[in-house]
Design an enzyme around this catalytic site. Structure first.
Site, PDB file in Angstrom:
ATOM      1  N   HIS A   1      -8.047  63.073  25.054  1.00  0.00           N
ATOM      2  CA  HIS A   1      -8.452  64.519  24.539  1.00  0.00           C
ATOM      3  C   HIS A   1     -10.296  64.130  26.225  1.00  0.00           C
ATOM      4  O   HIS A   1     -10.724  63.314  25.914  1.00  0.00           O
ATOM      5  CB  HIS A   1      -9.220  63.875  23.961  1.00  0.00           C
ATOM      6  CG  HIS A   1     -10.229  65.825  23.056  1.00  0.00           C
ATOM      7  ND1 HIS A   1     -11.401  65.283  22.299  1.00  0.00           N
ATOM      8  CD2 HIS A   1      -9.870  66.678  23.684  1.00  0.00           C
ATOM      9  CE1 HIS A   1     -12.235  66.734  22.422  1.00  0.00           C
ATOM     10  NE2 HIS A   1     -11.169  67.412  23.077  1.00  0.00           N
TER      11      HIS A   1
ATOM     12  N   ASN B   1     -16.614  65.088  18.730  1.00  0.00           N
ATOM     13  CA  ASN B   1     -16.645  66.602  18.047  1.00  0.00           C
ATOM     14  C   ASN B   1     -16.986  66.523  16.673  1.00  0.00           C
ATOM     15  O   ASN B   1     -17.685  67.114  16.131  1.00  0.00           O
ATOM     16  CB  ASN B   1     -15.255  67.619  18.272  1.00  0.00           C
ATOM     17  CG  ASN B   1     -15.132  68.350  19.876  1.00  0.00           C
ATOM     18  OD1 ASN B   1     -16.126  68.127  20.839  1.00  0.00           O
ATOM     19  ND2 ASN B   1     -14.080  68.694  20.031  1.00  0.00           N
TER      20      ASN B   1
HETATM   21  N1  LIG Z   1     -12.863  74.027  27.138  1.00  0.00           N
HETATM   22  C1  LIG Z   1     -13.514  73.151  26.901  1.00  0.00           C
HETATM   23  O1  LIG Z   1     -14.775  72.909  26.787  1.00  0.00           O
HETATM   24  C2  LIG Z   1     -12.431  71.750  26.139  1.00  0.00           C
HETATM   25  C3  LIG Z   1     -12.912  70.515  26.280  1.00  0.00           C
HETATM   26  C4  LIG Z   1     -11.472  69.302  25.360  1.00  0.00           C
HETATM   27  C5  LIG Z   1     -10.088  69.758  25.217  1.00  0.00           C
HETATM   28  N2  LIG Z   1     -10.285  71.763  25.363  1.00  0.00           N
HETATM   29  C6  LIG Z   1      -9.018  72.113  24.658  1.00  0.00           C
HETATM   30  O2  LIG Z   1      -7.888  71.881  26.539  1.00  0.00           O
HETATM   31  C7  LIG Z   1      -6.768  73.093  25.975  1.00  0.00           C
HETATM   32  C8  LIG Z   1      -7.649  74.019  26.987  1.00  0.00           C
HETATM   33  O3  LIG Z   1      -8.440  74.365  26.986  1.00  0.00           O
HETATM   34  P1  LIG Z   1      -9.222  75.148  27.867  1.00  0.00           P
HETATM   35  O4  LIG Z   1     -10.194  75.677  27.770  1.00  0.00           O
HETATM   36  O5  LIG Z   1      -8.454  74.611  29.429  1.00  0.00           O
HETATM   37  O6  LIG Z   1      -8.548  77.010  28.044  1.00  0.00           O
HETATM   38  P2  LIG Z   1      -7.971  77.923  29.112  1.00  0.00           P
HETATM   39  O7  LIG Z   1      -7.966  79.048  27.552  1.00  0.00           O
HETATM   40  O8  LIG Z   1      -8.986  78.177  30.327  1.00  0.00           O
HETATM   41  O9  LIG Z   1      -6.671  77.931  29.506  1.00  0.00           O
HETATM   42  C9  LIG Z   1      -5.680  77.572  28.391  1.00  0.00           C
HETATM   43  C10 LIG Z   1      -4.271  77.867  29.435  1.00  0.00           C
HETATM   44  O10 LIG Z   1      -2.986  78.338  28.718  1.00  0.00           O
HETATM   45  C11 LIG Z   1      -2.855  78.983  29.734  1.00  0.00           C
HETATM   46  N3  LIG Z   1      -0.860  79.476  28.162  1.00  0.00           N
HETATM   47  C12 LIG Z   1      -1.336  79.958  27.308  1.00  0.00           C
HETATM   48  N4  LIG Z   1      -0.319  79.418  26.413  1.00  0.00           N
HETATM   49  C13 LIG Z   1       0.960  79.253  27.099  1.00  0.00           C
HETATM   50  C14 LIG Z   1       2.297  78.299  27.094  1.00  0.00           C
HETATM   51  N5  LIG Z   1       2.630  78.518  26.414  1.00  0.00           N
HETATM   52  N6  LIG Z   1       2.366  78.090  28.393  1.00  0.00           N
HETATM   53  C15 LIG Z   1       1.852  77.523  29.138  1.00  0.00           C
HETATM   54  N7  LIG Z   1       1.069  77.884  29.041  1.00  0.00           N
HETATM   55  C16 LIG Z   1      -0.043  78.980  28.173  1.00  0.00           C
HETATM   56  C17 LIG Z   1      -3.512  79.947  29.422  1.00  0.00           C
HETATM   57  O11 LIG Z   1      -2.904  80.872  30.707  1.00  0.00           O
HETATM   58  C18 LIG Z   1      -3.764  79.584  29.869  1.00  0.00           C
HETATM   59  O12 LIG Z   1      -4.579  79.637  31.306  1.00  0.00           O
HETATM   60  C19 LIG Z   1      -7.249  73.742  24.797  1.00  0.00           C
HETATM   61  O13 LIG Z   1      -6.595  72.572  23.683  1.00  0.00           O
HETATM   62  C20 LIG Z   1      -8.934  73.311  24.255  1.00  0.00           C
HETATM   63  O14 LIG Z   1      -8.502  72.846  23.302  1.00  0.00           O
HETATM   64  C21 LIG Z   1     -10.759  72.512  26.455  1.00  0.00           C
END
Ligand SMILES: NC(=O)c1ccc[n+]([C@@H]2O[C@H](COP(=O)([O-])OP(=O)(O)OC[C@H]3O[C@@H](n4cnc5c(N)ncnc54)[C@H](O)[C@@H]3O)[C@@H](O)[C@H]2O)c1
Length: 285
Positions: free
Chosen positions: A139, A189
């Site tokens: 994470h 978190n």
């Molecule tokens: N944004 C944050 O601050 C943060 C911090 C820590 C962890 N996370 C975690 O990281 C992960 C991604 O978050 P994010 O903010 O980058 O989201 P985001 O929406 O920016 O990106 C997600 C991506 O996944 C792609 N996607 C969706 N379905 C898919 C599939 N079946 N196969 C391949 N790609 C697919 C989407 O097209 C998109 O580009 C989540 O699990 C989130 O909980 C986010």
């Protein structure tokens, strides 16, 4: 190492950049072609910034970017040569589960399989793939280039060897790993989001205005920013989703989302990304 990253959004691109800077070969996959193109652009811009700041040593951004493989057409092709797979797709349970089922079908037996999920159970994802021993959480925090922490999360079936490998991998990126068990919210978190939620609750009770609540915590507890400014940065929809998940998983009303938070999300006041949250960020966009 060959690292495959699934999901080229905010986190996938950030993790990919960190891997490239550490000298790993990276394959990036996304279900959406435009998201993949945007992710590649974000990585290129991130590396250019890192070069400007002198973070690439004697490497150039261009040479570092050369270790990013051409786009694979399918998830199967993307994971075929991976030593480490990091899943960073959208935080939707059905989407994650389907990706992890595919991973179970397509990944070789050997690779470390990791999810960057913020709120879903690592144990459940491991079960969907049928690879509990090789699955863990990695994470990362946003922005990945700035924040040094990685939570290394042990699912019910994660082997000691996989935890050691995940720890060493995080260190190879120059990050500091902390290990924890698969409990809702992991460590950061679980502590941070209820704190932010409580600030929204105080505001709703009329205890003080937003400015005063944030000033109290910056000047009285030496926080780098107040909880409501932090909520605006994280996104109120994200804060609400994490509180809902803590509440559902732990079943304790102390995790009840503040009604104020729910009302603001319904109104589209999501913080910086919508231009308005607890504070004004230049008007509704
Ligand atoms: N944004 C944050 O601050 C943060 C911090 C820590 C962890 N996370 C975690 O990281 C992960 C991604 O978050 P994010 O903010 O980058 O989201 P985001 O929406 O920016 O990106 C997600 C991506 O996944 C792609 N996607 C969706 N379905 C898919 C599939 N079946 N196969 C391949 N790609 C697919 C989407 O097209 C998109 O580009 C989540 O699990 C989130 O909980 C986010």
């Amino acid at each position: 190492m060959n690292v495959t990253i699934l999901g080229a959004g905010t986190m996938g691109a950030g993790i990919a950049q960190a891997c490239l800077q550490a000298g790993h070969a990276v394959s990036l996959f996304d279900a959406q072609a435009d998201a993949l193109a945007a992710g590649r652009d974000r990585i290129a811009r991130g590396l250019a910034r890192a070069e400007e700041k002198g973070h690439l040593g004697d490497q150039t951004a261009e040479a570092t970017l050369a270790a990013l493989a051409p786009n694979a057409a399918t998830l199967q092709a993307a994971v075929s040569a991976a030593d480490v797979v990091i899943e960073a797709v959208s935080e939707a349970p059905a989407v994650k589960e389907s990706v992890w089922r595919d991973l179970g079908s397509y990944a070789r037996e050997g690779p470390l399989l990791a999810s960057n999920t913020s709120s879903l159970s690592i144990t459940a994802l491991a079960a969907a793939a049928g690879r509990p021993e090789r699955t863990c959480g990695l994470h990362f925090f946003n922005p990945v280039a700035v924040l040094p922490l990685v939570e290394v999360v042990r699912g019910e079936g994660t082997s000691d060897a996989a935890m050691d490998e995940a720890d060493a991998f995080a260190r190879s990126l120059g990050k500091t790993p902390v290990q924890c068990h698969d409990r809702p919210g992991f460590l950061v978190n679980r502590l941070l989001i209820p704190y932010v939620n409580e600030a929204a609750q105080l505001l709703d009770e009329g205890s003080a205005d937003a400015e005063a609540i944030d000033t109290a915590m910056t000047l009285g507890a030496n926080m780098p920013m107040g909880p409501l400014a932090l909520a605006d940065l994280i996104g109120l929809d994200v804060v609400l989703a994490i509180m809902e998940s803590l509440h559902a998983e732990l079943g304790d009303d102390k995790y009840r989302p503040a009604p104020r938070l729910r009302r603001m999300v319904r109104a589209g006041h999501l913080g910086r990304k919508s231009g308005r949250g607890f504070f004004d960020h230049g008007g509704q966009r």
